[in-house]
Scaffold this motif. Structure first.
Motif, PDB file in Angstrom:
ATOM      1  N   GLU A 152      42.079  -3.870  50.676  1.00 44.89           N
ATOM      2  CA  GLU A 152      41.106  -4.259  49.784  1.00 44.89           C
ATOM      3  C   GLU A 152      40.314  -3.419  48.838  1.00 44.89           C
ATOM      4  OE1 GLU A 152      37.768  -6.043  52.576  1.00 44.89           O
ATOM      5  OE2 GLU A 152      39.243  -7.231  53.659  1.00 44.89           O
ATOM      6  N   ALA A 153      40.617  -2.313  49.351  1.00 43.97           N
ATOM      7  CA  ALA A 153      39.028  -0.717  48.237  1.00 43.97           C
ATOM      8  C   ALA A 153      40.315  -0.320  47.453  1.00 43.97           C
ATOM      9  CB  ALA A 153      38.741   0.509  48.602  1.00 43.97           C
ATOM     10  N   ALA A 154      41.575  -0.725  47.594  1.00 42.27           N
ATOM     11  CA  ALA A 154      42.627  -0.056  46.546  1.00 42.27           C
ATOM     12  C   ALA A 154      43.168  -1.243  45.811  1.00 42.27           C
ATOM     13  CB  ALA A 154      44.039   1.094  47.826  1.00 42.27           C
ATOM     14  N   THR A 155      43.003  -2.504  45.993  1.00 46.25           N
ATOM     15  CA  THR A 155      43.962  -3.395  45.990  1.00 46.25           C
ATOM     16  C   THR A 155      42.659  -3.836  44.787  1.00 46.25           C
ATOM     17  OG1 THR A 155      44.677  -4.422  47.508  1.00 46.25           O
ATOM     18  CG2 THR A 155      44.216  -5.726  45.681  1.00 46.25           C
ATOM     19  N   ARG A 156      41.247  -3.527  44.818  1.00 44.79           N
ATOM     20  CA  ARG A 156      39.860  -3.904  43.242  1.00 44.79           C
ATOM     21  C   ARG A 156      39.732  -2.754  43.052  1.00 44.79           C
ATOM     22  NH1 ARG A 156      36.671  -4.637  47.505  1.00 44.79           N
ATOM     23  NH2 ARG A 156      35.927  -3.050  47.968  1.00 44.79           N
ATOM     24  N   ARG A 157      40.842  -1.779  43.203  1.00 47.15           N
ATOM     25  CA  ARG A 157      40.174  -0.125  42.256  1.00 47.15           C
ATOM     26  C   ARG A 157      40.959  -0.917  41.308  1.00 47.15           C
ATOM     27  NH1 ARG A 157      37.781   4.782  42.360  1.00 47.15           N
ATOM     28  NH2 ARG A 157      37.581   5.803  40.475  1.00 47.15           N
ATOM     29  N   SER A 158      42.499  -0.648  41.102  1.00 46.71           N
ATOM     30  CA  SER A 158      43.670  -0.546  41.207  1.00 46.71           C
ATOM     31  C   SER A 158      43.537  -2.082  40.639  1.00 46.71           C
ATOM     32  CB  SER A 158      44.296   0.015  41.906  1.00 46.71           C
ATOM     33  OG  SER A 158      45.162  -2.230  42.301  1.00 46.71           O
ATOM     34  N   GLY A 159      43.074  -3.376  40.538  1.00 45.88           N
ATOM     35  CA  GLY A 159      43.611  -4.210  40.141  1.00 45.88           C
ATOM     36  C   GLY A 159      44.629  -4.977  40.394  1.00 45.88           C
ATOM     37  N   ILE A 160      45.671  -4.343  41.451  1.00 42.02           N
ATOM     38  CA  ILE A 160      47.206  -5.099  41.522  1.00 42.02           C
ATOM     39  C   ILE A 160      47.490  -5.514  43.227  1.00 42.02           C
ATOM     40  CG2 ILE A 160      49.432  -3.880  42.071  1.00 42.02           C
ATOM     41  CD1 ILE A 160      48.389  -1.033  41.196  1.00 42.02           C
ATOM     42  N   ARG A 161      47.853  -6.903  42.542  1.00 42.74           N
ATOM     43  CA  ARG A 161      47.574  -7.204  43.920  1.00 42.74           C
ATOM     44  C   ARG A 161      48.282  -7.210  44.413  1.00 42.74           C
ATOM     45  NH1 ARG A 161      42.901  -6.796  43.109  1.00 42.74           N
ATOM     46  NH2 ARG A 161      41.824  -8.581  42.029  1.00 42.74           N
ATOM     47  N   SER A 162      49.814  -7.300  44.422  1.00 45.06           N
ATOM     48  CA  SER A 162      50.855  -6.838  44.664  1.00 45.06           C
ATOM     49  C   SER A 162      51.103  -5.763  45.489  1.00 45.06           C
ATOM     50  CB  SER A 162      52.397  -7.214  43.664  1.00 45.06           C
ATOM     51  OG  SER A 162      53.601  -5.991  44.875  1.00 45.06           O
ATOM     52  N   ARG A 163      51.082  -5.835  46.947  1.00 43.69           N
ATOM     53  CA  ARG A 163      51.424  -5.071  47.977  1.00 43.69           C
ATOM     54  C   ARG A 163      52.843  -3.815  47.448  1.00 43.69           C
ATOM     55  NH1 ARG A 163      49.439  -7.142  53.921  1.00 43.69           N
ATOM     56  NH2 ARG A 163      47.185  -7.114  53.621  1.00 43.69           N
ATOM     57  N   THR A 164      53.275  -3.892  47.130  1.00 47.19           N
ATOM     58  CA  THR A 164      55.215  -3.970  46.979  1.00 47.19           C
ATOM     59  C   THR A 164      54.625  -2.394  45.796  1.00 47.19           C
ATOM     60  OG1 THR A 164      56.551  -5.020  47.968  1.00 47.19           O
ATOM     61  CG2 THR A 164      56.996  -3.108  46.521  1.00 47.19           C
ATOM     62  N   GLU A 165      53.680  -3.328  44.147  1.00 46.76           N
ATOM     63  CA  GLU A 165      53.670  -2.765  43.311  1.00 46.76           C
ATOM     64  C   GLU A 165      52.260  -1.711  43.304  1.00 46.76           C
ATOM     65  OE1 GLU A 165      52.332  -5.299  40.266  1.00 46.76           O
ATOM     66  OE2 GLU A 165      54.968  -6.368  40.734  1.00 46.76           O
ATOM     67  N   LEU A 166      51.455  -2.053  44.782  1.00 48.55           N
ATOM     68  CA  LEU A 166      50.279  -0.668  45.036  1.00 48.55           C
ATOM     69  C   LEU A 166      51.157  -0.167  45.324  1.00 48.55           C
ATOM     70  CD1 LEU A 166      47.220  -0.621  44.591  1.00 48.55           C
ATOM     71  CD2 LEU A 166      47.667  -1.801  47.207  1.00 48.55           C
ATOM     72  N   ILE A 167      51.988  -0.049  47.001  1.00 50.67           N
ATOM     73  CA  ILE A 167      52.134   0.960  46.997  1.00 50.67           C
ATOM     74  C   ILE A 167      53.231   2.036  46.108  1.00 50.67           C
ATOM     75  CG2 ILE A 167      54.445   2.356  48.809  1.00 50.67           C
ATOM     76  CD1 ILE A 167      51.234   1.105  50.244  1.00 50.67           C
ATOM     77  N   GLU A 168      54.101   1.516  45.475  1.00 49.18           N
ATOM     78  CA  GLU A 168      54.783   2.254  44.165  1.00 49.18           C
ATOM     79  C   GLU A 168      53.890   3.132  43.204  1.00 49.18           C
ATOM     80  OE1 GLU A 168      57.447  -0.048  41.109  1.00 49.18           O
ATOM     81  OE2 GLU A 168      59.101   0.838  42.477  1.00 49.18           O
ATOM     82  N   TYR A 169      52.871   2.070  42.964  1.00 52.71           N
ATOM     83  CA  TYR A 169      52.219   3.182  42.269  1.00 52.71           C
ATOM     84  C   TYR A 169      51.173   4.365  43.092  1.00 52.71           C
ATOM     85  CZ  TYR A 169      47.496   3.895  39.718  1.00 52.71           C
ATOM     86  OH  TYR A 169      46.757   4.534  39.210  1.00 52.71           O
ATOM     87  N   ALA A 170      50.804   3.777  43.771  1.00 50.47           N
ATOM     88  CA  ALA A 170      50.029   4.836  44.301  1.00 50.47           C
ATOM     89  C   ALA A 170      50.815   6.407  45.518  1.00 50.47           C
ATOM     90  CB  ALA A 170      49.397   4.471  46.215  1.00 50.47           C
ATOM     91  N   LEU A 171      52.348   5.938  45.447  1.00 49.10           N
ATOM     92  CA  LEU A 171      53.720   6.705  45.697  1.00 49.10           C
ATOM     93  C   LEU A 171      54.325   7.730  44.453  1.00 49.10           C
ATOM     94  CD1 LEU A 171      55.538   5.540  48.328  1.00 49.10           C
ATOM     95  CD2 LEU A 171      53.673   7.045  48.347  1.00 49.10           C
ATOM     96  N   SER A 172      53.964   7.111  43.444  1.00 49.07           N
ATOM     97  CA  SER A 172      53.969   7.511  41.719  1.00 49.07           C
ATOM     98  C   SER A 172      52.908   8.293  41.335  1.00 49.07           C
ATOM     99  CB  SER A 172      53.727   6.225  40.910  1.00 49.07           C
ATOM    100  OG  SER A 172      55.098   6.157  40.731  1.00 49.07           O
ATOM    101  N   LYS A 173      51.021   8.339  42.035  1.00 50.94           N
ATOM    102  CA  LYS A 173      50.120   9.181  41.595  1.00 50.94           C
ATOM    103  C   LYS A 173      49.998  10.295  42.698  1.00 50.94           C
ATOM    104  CE  LYS A 173      45.883   7.972  41.245  1.00 50.94           C
ATOM    105  NZ  LYS A 173      45.602   7.924  40.273  1.00 50.94           N
ATOM    106  N   VAL A 174      50.888  10.398  43.415  1.00 50.08           N
ATOM    107  CA  VAL A 174      50.934  11.558  44.632  1.00 50.08           C
ATOM    108  C   VAL A 174      52.057  12.218  43.741  1.00 50.08           C
ATOM    109  CG1 VAL A 174      51.527  11.690  46.728  1.00 50.08           C
ATOM    110  CG2 VAL A 174      50.648  11.243  46.362  1.00 50.08           C
ATOM    111  N   ALA A 175      53.030  11.531  44.054  1.00 50.61           N
ATOM    112  CA  ALA A 175      54.702  12.339  42.859  1.00 50.61           C
ATOM    113  C   ALA A 175      54.629  12.554  41.946  1.00 50.61           C
ATOM    114  CB  ALA A 175      55.722  11.486  43.104  1.00 50.61           C
TER     115      ALA A 175
END
Length: 86
Positions: free
Chosen positions: A41-64
């Motif tokens: 919920e916090a990651a969705t709220r902070r990012s505004g990304i609703r799709s779990r796939t897109e949220l994970i892709e975004y998060a992994l991109s940030k780490v990479a």
């Protein structure tokens, strides 16, 4: 889930990931994990990304693509002589 429009900051990160070749090719790797509802919920709220796939892709991109400026700066500590006139 509904997809939202990425913020300019998110778009920039995803463009960098794309330019680095991180988002091209077949999506052959499946990721499955369990996280707390509050984290999702916090990651969705902070990012505004609703799709779990897109949220994970975004998060992994940030780490990479994480900037290592701080670590590199700390390795320089003590490399400038104390008697240098700044």
């Amino acid at each position: 889930m509904q997809t939202s429009r990425p913020s300019p900051r998110q778009r920039e990160l995803l463009e960098q990931a794309s330019e680095a070749g991180l988002l091209s090719g077949d999506k052959a790797v499946r990721v499955s994990c369990r996280v707390t509802g509050s984290l999702m919920e916090a990651a969705t709220r902070r990012s505004g990304i609703r799709s779990r796939t897109e949220l994970i892709e975004y998060a992994l991109s940030k780490v990479a693509l994480e900037d290592d400026y701080g670590d590199r700066l700390l390795t320089l500590k003590g490399s400038v002589p104390a008697d240098v006139d700044l």
